[in-house]
Enzyme design. Structure first.
Site, PDB file in Angstrom:
ATOM      1  N   THR A 129       0.820  -1.210   0.000  1.00 46.28           N
ATOM      2  CA  THR A 129       0.000   0.000   0.000  1.00 46.28           C
ATOM      3  C   THR A 129       0.857   1.266   0.000  1.00 46.28           C
ATOM      4  OG1 THR A 129      -1.464   1.291   1.442  1.00 46.28           O
ATOM      5  CG2 THR A 129      -0.100  -0.323   2.519  1.00 46.28           C
ATOM      6  N   ASP A 130       0.294   2.353  -0.520  1.00 48.26           N
ATOM      7  CA  ASP A 130       0.988   3.644  -0.455  1.00 48.26           C
ATOM      8  C   ASP A 130       1.004   4.205   0.970  1.00 48.26           C
ATOM      9  OD1 ASP A 130      -1.718   4.234  -0.258  1.00 48.26           O
ATOM     10  OD2 ASP A 130      -1.663   5.939  -1.629  1.00 48.26           O
ATOM     11  N   GLU A 131       0.208   3.600   1.872  1.00 47.11           N
ATOM     12  CA  GLU A 131       0.116   4.149   3.233  1.00 47.11           C
ATOM     13  C   GLU A 131       1.427   3.987   4.006  1.00 47.11           C
ATOM     14  OE1 GLU A 131      -3.648   3.341   5.179  1.00 47.11           O
ATOM     15  OE2 GLU A 131      -4.644   3.081   3.246  1.00 47.11           O
ATOM     16  N   TYR A 154      -1.939  -0.512  10.821  1.00 43.97           N
ATOM     17  CA  TYR A 154      -2.036  -1.209   9.519  1.00 43.97           C
ATOM     18  C   TYR A 154      -0.825  -0.881   8.652  1.00 43.97           C
ATOM     19  CZ  TYR A 154      -3.294  -1.790   4.581  1.00 43.97           C
ATOM     20  OH  TYR A 154      -3.272  -2.093   3.238  1.00 43.97           O
ATOM     21  N   LYS A 158       2.340  -3.210   7.196  1.00 45.28           N
ATOM     22  CA  LYS A 158       2.646  -3.384   5.765  1.00 45.28           C
ATOM     23  C   LYS A 158       4.073  -2.901   5.472  1.00 45.28           C
ATOM     24  CE  LYS A 158       0.295  -4.707   2.890  1.00 45.28           C
ATOM     25  NZ  LYS A 158      -0.061  -6.070   2.392  1.00 45.28           N
TER      26      LYS A 158
HETATM   27  P1  NAD Z   1      -9.306  -7.807   2.019  1.00 43.07           P
HETATM   28  O1  NAD Z   1      -9.359  -7.529   3.483  1.00 43.07           O
HETATM   29  O2  NAD Z   1     -10.529  -7.601   1.199  1.00 43.07           O
HETATM   30  O3  NAD Z   1      -8.867  -9.334   1.783  1.00 43.07           O
HETATM   31  C1  NAD Z   1      -7.839  -9.934   2.497  1.00 43.07           C
HETATM   32  C2  NAD Z   1      -7.911 -11.438   2.232  1.00 43.07           C
HETATM   33  O4  NAD Z   1      -6.853 -12.072   2.968  1.00 43.07           O
HETATM   34  C3  NAD Z   1      -9.223 -12.106   2.700  1.00 43.07           C
HETATM   35  O5  NAD Z   1      -9.701 -12.969   1.706  1.00 43.07           O
HETATM   36  C4  NAD Z   1      -8.822 -12.869   3.950  1.00 43.07           C
HETATM   37  O6  NAD Z   1      -9.619 -14.023   4.185  1.00 43.07           O
HETATM   38  C5  NAD Z   1      -7.375 -13.232   3.624  1.00 43.07           C
HETATM   39  N1  NAD Z   1      -6.577 -13.482   4.834  1.00 43.07           N
HETATM   40  C6  NAD Z   1      -6.489 -12.681   5.924  1.00 43.07           C
HETATM   41  N2  NAD Z   1      -5.680 -13.267   6.841  1.00 43.07           N
HETATM   42  C7  NAD Z   1      -5.238 -14.432   6.294  1.00 43.07           C
HETATM   43  C8  NAD Z   1      -4.363 -15.455   6.741  1.00 43.07           C
HETATM   44  N3  NAD Z   1      -3.791 -15.406   7.948  1.00 43.07           N
HETATM   45  N4  NAD Z   1      -4.109 -16.498   5.908  1.00 43.07           N
HETATM   46  C9  NAD Z   1      -4.688 -16.559   4.683  1.00 43.07           C
HETATM   47  N5  NAD Z   1      -5.549 -15.634   4.215  1.00 43.07           N
HETATM   48  C10 NAD Z   1      -5.813 -14.575   5.014  1.00 43.07           C
HETATM   49  O7  NAD Z   1      -8.087  -6.971   1.477  1.00 43.07           O
HETATM   50  P2  NAD Z   1      -7.902  -6.217   0.070  1.00 43.07           P
HETATM   51  O8  NAD Z   1      -8.473  -4.869   0.174  1.00 43.07           O
HETATM   52  O9  NAD Z   1      -8.317  -7.118  -1.011  1.00 43.07           O
HETATM   53  O10 NAD Z   1      -6.307  -6.054   0.057  1.00 43.07           O
HETATM   54  C11 NAD Z   1      -5.476  -7.092  -0.463  1.00 43.07           C
HETATM   55  C12 NAD Z   1      -4.033  -6.679  -0.314  1.00 43.07           C
HETATM   56  O11 NAD Z   1      -3.805  -5.466  -1.035  1.00 43.07           O
HETATM   57  C13 NAD Z   1      -3.617  -6.414   1.122  1.00 43.07           C
HETATM   58  O12 NAD Z   1      -2.312  -6.909   1.295  1.00 43.07           O
HETATM   59  C14 NAD Z   1      -3.634  -4.894   1.240  1.00 43.07           C
HETATM   60  O13 NAD Z   1      -2.700  -4.452   2.188  1.00 43.07           O
HETATM   61  C15 NAD Z   1      -3.248  -4.481  -0.165  1.00 43.07           C
HETATM   62  N6  NAD Z   1      -3.770  -3.171  -0.610  1.00 43.07           N
HETATM   63  C16 NAD Z   1      -5.092  -2.874  -0.477  1.00 43.07           C
HETATM   64  C17 NAD Z   1      -5.566  -1.640  -0.958  1.00 43.07           C
HETATM   65  C18 NAD Z   1      -7.040  -1.281  -0.880  1.00 43.07           C
HETATM   66  O14 NAD Z   1      -7.420  -0.166  -1.263  1.00 43.07           O
HETATM   67  N7  NAD Z   1      -7.925  -2.174  -0.458  1.00 43.07           N
HETATM   68  C19 NAD Z   1      -4.688  -0.743  -1.545  1.00 43.07           C
HETATM   69  C20 NAD Z   1      -3.332  -1.075  -1.666  1.00 43.07           C
HETATM   70  C21 NAD Z   1      -2.890  -2.308  -1.196  1.00 43.07           C
HETATM   71  P1  TYD Z   2     -10.909   3.685   3.963  1.00 49.23           P
HETATM   72  O1  TYD Z   2     -11.829   3.235   2.876  1.00 49.23           O
HETATM   73  O2  TYD Z   2     -11.027   3.045   5.311  1.00 49.23           O
HETATM   74  O3  TYD Z   2      -9.428   3.554   3.385  1.00 49.23           O
HETATM   75  P2  TYD Z   2      -8.011   4.098   4.014  1.00 49.23           P
HETATM   76  O4  TYD Z   2      -8.209   4.464   5.418  1.00 49.23           O
HETATM   77  O5  TYD Z   2      -7.135   2.905   3.856  1.00 49.23           O
HETATM   78  O6  TYD Z   2      -7.609   5.249   3.136  1.00 49.23           O
HETATM   79  O7  TYD Z   2     -11.100   5.256   4.164  1.00 49.23           O
HETATM   80  C1  TYD Z   2     -10.952   6.156   3.083  1.00 49.23           C
HETATM   81  C2  TYD Z   2     -11.138   7.552   3.623  1.00 49.23           C
HETATM   82  O8  TYD Z   2     -12.498   7.710   4.055  1.00 49.23           O
HETATM   83  C3  TYD Z   2     -10.283   7.839   4.840  1.00 49.23           C
HETATM   84  O9  TYD Z   2      -9.858   9.207   4.782  1.00 49.23           O
HETATM   85  C4  TYD Z   2     -11.231   7.653   6.018  1.00 49.23           C
HETATM   86  C5  TYD Z   2     -12.566   8.060   5.444  1.00 49.23           C
HETATM   87  N1  TYD Z   2     -13.751   7.344   6.000  1.00 49.23           N
HETATM   88  C6  TYD Z   2     -14.863   8.082   6.447  1.00 49.23           C
HETATM   89  O10 TYD Z   2     -14.877   9.332   6.401  1.00 49.23           O
HETATM   90  N2  TYD Z   2     -15.937   7.406   6.936  1.00 49.23           N
HETATM   91  C7  TYD Z   2     -15.971   6.045   7.021  1.00 49.23           C
HETATM   92  O11 TYD Z   2     -16.984   5.467   7.508  1.00 49.23           O
HETATM   93  C8  TYD Z   2     -14.834   5.297   6.536  1.00 49.23           C
HETATM   94  C9  TYD Z   2     -14.811   3.803   6.595  1.00 49.23           C
HETATM   95  C10 TYD Z   2     -13.754   5.996   6.038  1.00 49.23           C
END
Ligand code: NAD
Ligand code: TYD
Length: 346
Positions: A129-131, A154, A158
């Site tokens: 993630t960019d975070e 989080y 990461k």
């Molecule tokens: P998500 O929470 O939707 O899915 C995570 C998956 O991992 C689930 O299917 C869960 O069952 C599985 N999991 C969790 N713990 C596990 C374990 N111990 N063993 C096996 N499986 C396990 O997450 P996402 O949003 O799809 O993100 C996927 C990846 O991409 C993550 O690594 C996250 O950090 C990264 N990422 C997410 C975003 C975003 O915007 N969602 C952006 C950049 C990077």
């Molecule tokens: P989120 O989808 O949780 O992603 P991230 O925290 O990883 O960026 O949140 C996106 C943005 O929206 C973040 O600035 C927090 C805000 N947010 C709200 O204002 N209300 C909400 O209920 C949630 C879940 C997030």
């Protein structure tokens, strides 16, 4: 036939990655390893699970004995590692679970990879993630050389896993790729994150909780474009390199929520402003990062990747998917979700 392991393939982004690889690469066998936590859902893959080049394996990436056995049997040609705890708010309530899955789980996979996979050809790809870079003020963008400065449990977990992946490359010579991506949106997104939570609440005429003053900025990318970027980097990226992935698409949370309300009103046939009247400003998130913005020029210039849809198009497709898949939404919001929601937004 090459064997590729995708971890976390039943989650939001993972299911799109599995779909991309299973459909495009019939010469690969895709193994999806997922623990099926609250965020993992086999209903995310109903269109893929009968494919002959796909196998689902239920298991925990932290279970070292199980992981060593799995790798000793399959000696994977590639690992695309997405399994993680992914929600910032949950990391504030329960940081240890993030250390366990994101740090220990990643190192457990790396140990098995280093023991059983071919050092010269197999690739360990860490999806991050960019975070990890922390927050920006009004100016500038994150590049691949921005210093790590994670602010939430989080992002700290990461960042730590990114460091382990790079350290295993330097120390043991394994082949790696890392990508750091901005906020994703699209179908199959669990309604704890901003966009699907707001869609679900609009459908249920519940308040739309905007943290603080809604001024925080995120750079949104359509999830199918992220899956394509992962495909591109996995196949054409350079060993040991990091690539930033973003949509060049910054939105203040409040502006995004208003756009979403307008699109939903139009699709639901509501009079104008029906949904935006549900907006409710709530207590800000602790340590809330102000702004994220990604410079993806390395990925665009070196590997020719570009986002394929505008935000308005992607958001419209996303809403259409949720409107057509209310059963999916009903299933994921029953049970444990109710308790989470009450505790989080009481
Ligand atoms: P998500 O929470 O939707 O899915 C995570 C998956 O991992 C689930 O299917 C869960 O069952 C599985 N999991 C969790 N713990 C596990 C374990 N111990 N063993 C096996 N499986 C396990 O997450 P996402 O949003 O799809 O993100 C996927 C990846 O991409 C993550 O690594 C996250 O950090 C990264 N990422 C997410 C975003 C975003 O915007 N969602 C952006 C950049 C990077
Ligand atoms: P989120 O989808 O949780 O992603 P991230 O925290 O990883 O960026 O949140 C996106 C943005 O929206 C973040 O600035 C927090 C805000 N947010 C709200 O204002 N209300 C909400 O209920 C949630 C879940 C997030």
């Amino acid at each position: 036939m090459k064997k590729i392991l995708v971890t976390g393939g039943a989650g939001f982004i993972g299911s799109h990655v599995v779909r991309q690889f299973v459909n495009k690469y019939r010469e690969y066998h895709i193994f999806n390893l997922d623990k099926l936590t609250y965020a993992g859902n086999l209903e995310n893959l109903t269109d893929t699970d009968k494919a002959p080049n796909y196998t689902f394996i239920k298991g925990d990436i932290c279970d070292a004995e199980f992981i060593q056995n799995l790798f000793s049997v399959h000696r994977f040609d590639g690992v695309i590692h997405l399994a993680a705890e992914s929600h910032v708010d949950r990391s504030i309530t329960n940081p240890m679970e993030f250390v366990q899955t994101n740090v220990i789980g990643t190192v457990t996979l790396l140990n098995a990879f280093k023991s059983f996979c071919n050092k010269d050809s197999a690739i360990f790809y860490h999806v991050s993630t960019d975070e990890v870079y922390g927050e920006l003020s009004d100016e500038g963008k994150f590049t691949e050389t921005t210093s790590y400065s994670p602010n939430s449990p989080y992002s700290a977990s990461k960042a730590s896993s990114d460091h382990f992946v790079r350290a295993y490359h330097e120390t043991y010579g394994i082949q790696i790729r890392i990508s750091n991506c901005s906020n994703n949106y699209g179908s199959h997104h669990f309604p704890e994150k901003l966009i699907p939570l707001m869609i679900n609440n609009i459908l249920n005429k519940k308040p739309l909780p905007v943290y603080g003053r809604g001024e925080n900025v995120r750079d949104w990318l359509f999830v199918e474009d992220h899956a394509k970027a992962i495909d591109t980097i996995f196949h054409n990226g350079r060993n040991g390199e990091t690539y930033n992935i973003g949509g060049n698409n910054e939105w203040k949370n409040i502006d995004l929520v208003k756009l979403l309300c307008n699109q939903m009103d139009e699709k639901l046939g509501n009079p104008n402003n029906t949904s935006s009247q549900l907006i409710s400003y709530v207590t800000d998130r602790a340590g809330h990062d102000f702004r994220y913005a990604i410079d993806s020029s390395k990925l665009m210039n070196e590997l020719g990747w570009n986002p394929s849809v505008t935000f308005e198009q992607g958001l419209s497709k996303t809403i259409d998917w949720y409107l057509a898949n209310k059963t999916w939404l009903d299933h994921v919001t029953s049970g444990a979700y109710q308790k989470y929601y009450e505790q989080m937004y009481k």
